[in-house]
Design a protein around this motif. Structure first.
Motif: not given
Length: 151
Positions: A39-40, A86-89, A101-103, A119-123
């Motif tokens: 997700w971007v 965030v390595p682990d949400v 599903t987002v990790k 900002q740019i946010d990537i899941d």
């Protein structure tokens, strides 16, 4: 991989398209070409309010179209002006879940004339996939985007 995407980012920002279209095209390019970008999207400060408003994005629809400053990862970046990986949400107390599903997540602030305007946010559905290389690349993307945003 990122080196091959940089000229494509520049090509998008140099088109005659509307800014919203350029931003959507950047989201599409990143999601299609980086396997761990599920997700971007871009969030921008909502006028003078202490909140972020969702801009163009690619991926599953989200209910989080408005995020107060300080809330969630995006809201924290709006206040801190720092990249947030965030390595682990699941391990984050202040995480706003967009999808089960987002990790992991990475958020990089977008500055125009020294001001954090979004900002740019990537899941990612992959646990802990983000590296320094992701951060540097997304800083590059935001620097290019800043050139097309009206102050």
């Amino acid at each position: 991989m990122f080196d091959t995407l940089k000229p494509k980012i520049k090509a998008i920002t140099n088109t005659k398209e509307e800014t919203e279209t350029k931003l959507k095209n950047i989201c599409d390019l990143l999601q299609e070409n980086v396997p761990h970008y599920d997700w971007v999207g871009f969030y921008f400060r909502n006028g003078k309010k202490e909140e972020l408003k969702l801009g163009p994005y690619t991926g599953e629809p989200t209910d989080h179209t408005i995020i107060p400053f300080g809330k969630g990862i995006c809201g924290q970046v709006a206040v801190s002006n720092q990249n947030f990986v965030v390595p682990d949400v699941q391990a984050q107390d202040n995480y706003i879940a967009c999808s089960i599903t987002v990790k992991s997540e990475i958020v990089v602030p977008l500055f125009v004339n020294g001001e954090n305007i979004g900002q740019i946010d990537i899941d990612s559905n992959t646990p802990d996939p983000f590296t320094d290389e992701d951060e540097r690349f997304l800083e590059f993307v935001n620097a290019e985007v800043a050139k097309i945003i009206e102050p």
